[in-house]
Design a protein around this motif. Structure first.
Motif, mmCIF file in Angstrom:
data_model
loop_
_atom_site.group_PDB
_atom_site.id
_atom_site.type_symbol
_atom_site.label_atom_id
_atom_site.label_comp_id
_atom_site.label_asym_id
_atom_site.label_seq_id
_atom_site.Cartn_x
_atom_site.Cartn_y
_atom_site.Cartn_z
ATOM 1 N N ARG A 193 -11.486 3.467 -10.289
ATOM 2 C CA ARG A 193 -10.288 4.256 -10.020
ATOM 3 C C ARG A 193 -10.715 5.578 -9.394
ATOM 4 N NH1 ARG A 193 -7.366 3.316 -15.949
ATOM 5 N NH2 ARG A 193 -7.383 1.023 -15.833
ATOM 6 N N ALA A 194 -10.061 5.967 -8.341
ATOM 7 C CA ALA A 194 -10.412 7.216 -7.657
ATOM 8 C C ALA A 194 -9.271 7.611 -6.739
ATOM 9 C CB ALA A 194 -11.707 7.058 -6.861
ATOM 10 N N GLY A 195 -9.233 8.893 -6.401
ATOM 11 C CA GLY A 195 -8.301 9.369 -5.394
ATOM 12 C C GLY A 195 -7.237 10.311 -5.911
ATOM 13 N N THR A 196 -6.668 10.042 -7.078
ATOM 14 C CA THR A 196 -5.644 10.949 -7.625
ATOM 15 C C THR A 196 -6.170 11.505 -8.939
ATOM 16 O OG1 THR A 196 -4.562 9.001 -8.597
ATOM 17 C CG2 THR A 196 -3.693 9.801 -6.511
ATOM 18 N N VAL A 197 -5.875 10.833 -10.031
ATOM 19 C CA VAL A 197 -6.467 11.165 -11.324
ATOM 20 C C VAL A 197 -7.170 9.918 -11.824
ATOM 21 C CG1 VAL A 197 -4.818 12.961 -11.931
ATOM 22 C CG2 VAL A 197 -4.312 10.588 -12.493
ATOM 23 N N THR A 198 -8.190 10.103 -12.614
ATOM 24 C CA THR A 198 -9.025 8.972 -13.000
ATOM 25 C C THR A 198 -8.303 7.980 -13.898
ATOM 26 O OG1 THR A 198 -9.885 10.285 -14.847
ATOM 27 C CG2 THR A 198 -11.131 10.307 -12.799
ATOM 28 N N SER A 199 -7.142 8.356 -14.451
ATOM 29 C CA SER A 199 -6.411 7.423 -15.301
ATOM 30 C C SER A 199 -5.456 6.539 -14.511
ATOM 31 C CB SER A 199 -5.625 8.194 -16.369
ATOM 32 O OG SER A 199 -4.688 9.065 -15.756
ATOM 33 N N ALA A 200 -5.187 6.875 -13.253
ATOM 34 C CA ALA A 200 -4.260 6.096 -12.437
ATOM 35 C C ALA A 200 -4.973 4.879 -11.869
ATOM 36 C CB ALA A 200 -3.702 6.952 -11.308
ATOM 37 N N ILE A 201 -4.302 3.731 -11.907
ATOM 38 C CA ILE A 201 -4.887 2.498 -11.395
ATOM 39 C C ILE A 201 -4.940 2.555 -9.875
ATOM 40 C CG2 ILE A 201 -4.546 0.011 -11.187
ATOM 41 C CD1 ILE A 201 -3.298 0.030 -13.940
ATOM 42 N N GLY A 202 -6.064 2.106 -9.308
ATOM 43 C CA GLY A 202 -6.196 2.015 -7.865
ATOM 44 C C GLY A 202 -7.087 3.087 -7.268
ATOM 45 N N ILE A 203 -7.287 2.977 -5.972
ATOM 46 C CA ILE A 203 -8.131 3.904 -5.213
ATOM 47 C C ILE A 203 -7.300 4.411 -4.035
ATOM 48 C CG2 ILE A 203 -10.322 4.183 -3.998
ATOM 49 C CD1 ILE A 203 -11.277 1.609 -5.413
ATOM 50 N N SER A 204 -7.260 5.713 -3.856
ATOM 51 C CA SER A 204 -6.450 6.285 -2.791
ATOM 52 C C SER A 204 -7.083 7.590 -2.316
ATOM 53 C CB SER A 204 -5.015 6.531 -3.265
ATOM 54 O OG SER A 204 -5.003 7.431 -4.363
ATOM 55 N N GLN A 205 -6.491 8.161 -1.273
ATOM 56 C CA GLN A 205 -6.902 9.456 -0.713
ATOM 57 C C GLN A 205 -8.349 9.454 -0.225
ATOM 58 O OE1 GLN A 205 -5.978 12.762 -3.289
ATOM 59 N NE2 GLN A 205 -3.820 12.228 -3.449
ATOM 60 N N TYR A 206 -8.872 8.291 0.117
ATOM 61 C CA TYR A 206 -10.227 8.258 0.663
ATOM 62 C C TYR A 206 -10.189 8.598 2.155
ATOM 63 C CZ TYR A 206 -8.314 3.513 1.144
ATOM 64 O OH TYR A 206 -7.492 2.444 1.378
ATOM 65 N N ALA A 207 -11.327 9.078 2.640
ATOM 66 C CA ALA A 207 -11.416 9.483 4.042
ATOM 67 C C ALA A 207 -11.442 8.261 4.950
ATOM 68 C CB ALA A 207 -12.681 10.317 4.254
ATOM 69 N N ARG A 208 -10.843 8.407 6.127
ATOM 70 C CA ARG A 208 -10.859 7.343 7.122
ATOM 71 C C ARG A 208 -11.579 7.846 8.372
ATOM 72 N NH1 ARG A 208 -4.811 5.029 7.505
ATOM 73 N NH2 ARG A 208 -4.322 7.211 8.000
ATOM 74 N N ALA A 229 -13.818 8.462 -1.351
ATOM 75 C CA ALA A 229 -12.851 9.287 -2.078
ATOM 76 C C ALA A 229 -13.467 10.636 -2.436
ATOM 77 C CB ALA A 229 -12.384 8.558 -3.336
ATOM 78 N N PRO A 230 -12.646 11.658 -2.616
ATOM 79 C CA PRO A 230 -13.176 12.986 -2.958
ATOM 80 C C PRO A 230 -13.922 12.971 -4.292
ATOM 81 C CG PRO A 230 -10.878 13.129 -2.250
ATOM 82 C CD PRO A 230 -11.182 11.680 -2.406
ATOM 83 N N THR A 231 -14.925 13.813 -4.385
ATOM 84 C CA THR A 231 -15.756 13.857 -5.602
ATOM 85 C C THR A 231 -14.980 14.362 -6.813
ATOM 86 O OG1 THR A 231 -16.527 16.053 -4.942
ATOM 87 C CG2 THR A 231 -17.893 14.167 -4.311
ATOM 88 N N ASP A 232 -13.956 15.202 -6.594
ATOM 89 C CA ASP A 232 -13.211 15.744 -7.730
ATOM 90 C C ASP A 232 -12.193 14.759 -8.294
ATOM 91 O OD1 ASP A 232 -11.664 15.805 -5.503
ATOM 92 O OD2 ASP A 232 -10.846 17.809 -5.835
ATOM 93 N N THR A 233 -12.074 13.577 -7.696
ATOM 94 C CA THR A 233 -11.170 12.550 -8.214
ATOM 95 C C THR A 233 -11.920 11.237 -8.437
ATOM 96 O OG1 THR A 233 -10.513 11.930 -5.975
ATOM 97 C CG2 THR A 233 -9.131 13.539 -7.122
ATOM 98 N N ASN A 234 -13.139 11.365 -8.940
ATOM 99 C CA ASN A 234 -13.939 10.209 -9.334
ATOM 100 C C ASN A 234 -14.581 9.481 -8.156
ATOM 101 O OD1 ASN A 234 -14.967 8.850 -11.624
ATOM 102 N ND2 ASN A 234 -13.586 7.126 -11.290
ATOM 103 N N GLY A 235 -14.496 10.047 -6.952
ATOM 104 C CA GLY A 235 -15.141 9.455 -5.792
ATOM 105 C C GLY A 235 -16.526 10.035 -5.569
#
Length: 367
Positions: free
Chosen positions: A102-117, A39-45
């Motif tokens: 939690r990562a990918g959107t905002v750190t308060s949102a449940i789940g992990i998303s927007q990670y690189a494939r 996940a991107p570093t700016d979204t807790n990744g």
């Protein structure tokens, strides 16, 4: 992907005799590790490359499998099964409640998303158009085609690796532990070490399956680890295919996933008259309505029907029917063949090249 999960379960339960009801725990470890690291570093990744995250995810799952055997060494297999179920639920609840997962959107949102494939940009920039034309898709081929090829390569490579390893003396030791670990220990085998190695190898395979599943779903949420969507289906593939037989795992996984896919298509077909299964779903709804209202109405009151179906639509819940059908497939497979569609075939070590059968007889006479 489910074939890889079935390989893992087969190694743990079918070959080593450790009843593992928590295969989703190792799959989830692989998926969560890949998602967080990619996940991107700016979204807790952490912004890792997907291939680097995959290597570490497989390693984390393998280490978890190795370490699991030590606190559970003295547990009976039914208690070991309870522990593995608990681990899967612990990871699912942690994914729901722990902010660090939690990562990918905002750190308060449940789940992990927007990670690189892996190779997603390369695929969309070049080969997707050519592959889409080759397959007659009328446009670029989606990324899932590349993922399918990667999954096929992965399952063939793991299949070859497991068959090679399990045809060695170590595979015969695992089978001896499954049959009677006390006798195996009497012959000088370290039961704890062999179980740890089996758990580690199977967990690594499950971790790889988790990485592929994360890339397929494009996001990881707590429902990702729902036992009904994962562990139950993997066990169904294991039972239908036949234990201690990797070919059976592939066949079982194929059958179970095809059943699930057909029901997913039926769910979409209910509201679309152009799809093939629209009439089939209509017949099922009609039969279900007659069963509940027509036949069942002779037993229970109209108020009971209203309470059970507050919206007034007495239609079959296809997700429940799917589980019932898969359960029926399991029961039918056990009745027809208690050892699965492809039962385990006992093997024996290959005779060394250049040694005739008479040579063994002479050695026995000398002894």
């Amino acid at each position: 992907i489910f074939g890889l999960m079935a390989f893992s379960l087969n190694l743990h339960t079918g070959l080593t005799g450790m009843t593992n009801f928590g295969v989703i725990f190792f799959v989830g470890l692989g998926a969560v590790t890949v998602g967080l690291l990619s996940a991107p570093t700016d979204t807790n990744g952490y912004g890792w490359a997907p291939w680097q995250a995959t290597i570490l995810a497989v390693a984390v799952s393998a280490v978890a499998g190795w370490l699991l055997v030590y606190p559970t060494a003295r547990l009976r297999m039914d208690y070991f099964a309870i522990v593995t179920i608990s681990l899967g639920e612990m990871l699912r609840i942690s994914l729901q409640a722990e902010p660090l997962l939690r990562a990918g959107t905002v750190t308060s949102a449940i789940g992990i998303s927007q990670y690189a494939r892996p190779f997603e940009g390369w695929w969309e920039a070049g080969p997707s158009a050519g592959v889409g034309s080759l397959l007659g898709l009328g446009g670029p081929a989606p990324y899932v085609v590349l993922l399918a090829v990667a999954s096929i390569v992965a399952i063939l490579a793991v299949w070859f690796l497991l068959d090679t390893v399990l045809s060695s003396p170590w595979g015969r030791i695992l089978r001896s532990i499954r049959e009677d670990q006390e006798i195996s220990q009497h012959h000088g085998h370290n039961i704890l070490t062999h179980k740890a190695a089996s758990l580690a190898l199977g967990a690594a395979v499950a971790g790889l399956a988790g990485a592929l599943w994360a890339w397929l779903n494009t996001s990881i949420f707590p429902d990702f680890m729902n036992p009904v969507r994962s562990t139950f289906l993997v066990w169904a593939a294991f039972i239908v295919g036949g234990r201690a037989n990797n070919r059976g795992m592939v066949v079982g996984a194929f059958l179970i996933v095809i059943v699930e896919f057909l029901f997913n298509v039926m769910v979409v077909s209910r509201g679309n008259t152009d799809l093939a299964f629209h009439n089939v779903v209509g017949y099922l709804d009609t039969a279900f309505s007659w069963l509940i209202v027509g036949l069942g109405g002779l037993v229970w009151s109209a108020l009971s029907i209203t309470q059970a179906f507050p919206k007034g639509d007495v239609i079959v819940e296809l997700s429940h029917l799917k589980l019932a059908l898969i359960g029926s497939v399991i029961v039918g497979a056990l009745l027809l063949s208690s050892k699965g569609l492809l039962p385990e075939i006992p093997g024996r070590p290959k005779r060394p090249v250049g040694v005739a059968p008479d040579d063994f007889d002479e050695e026995e006479k000398v002894e």
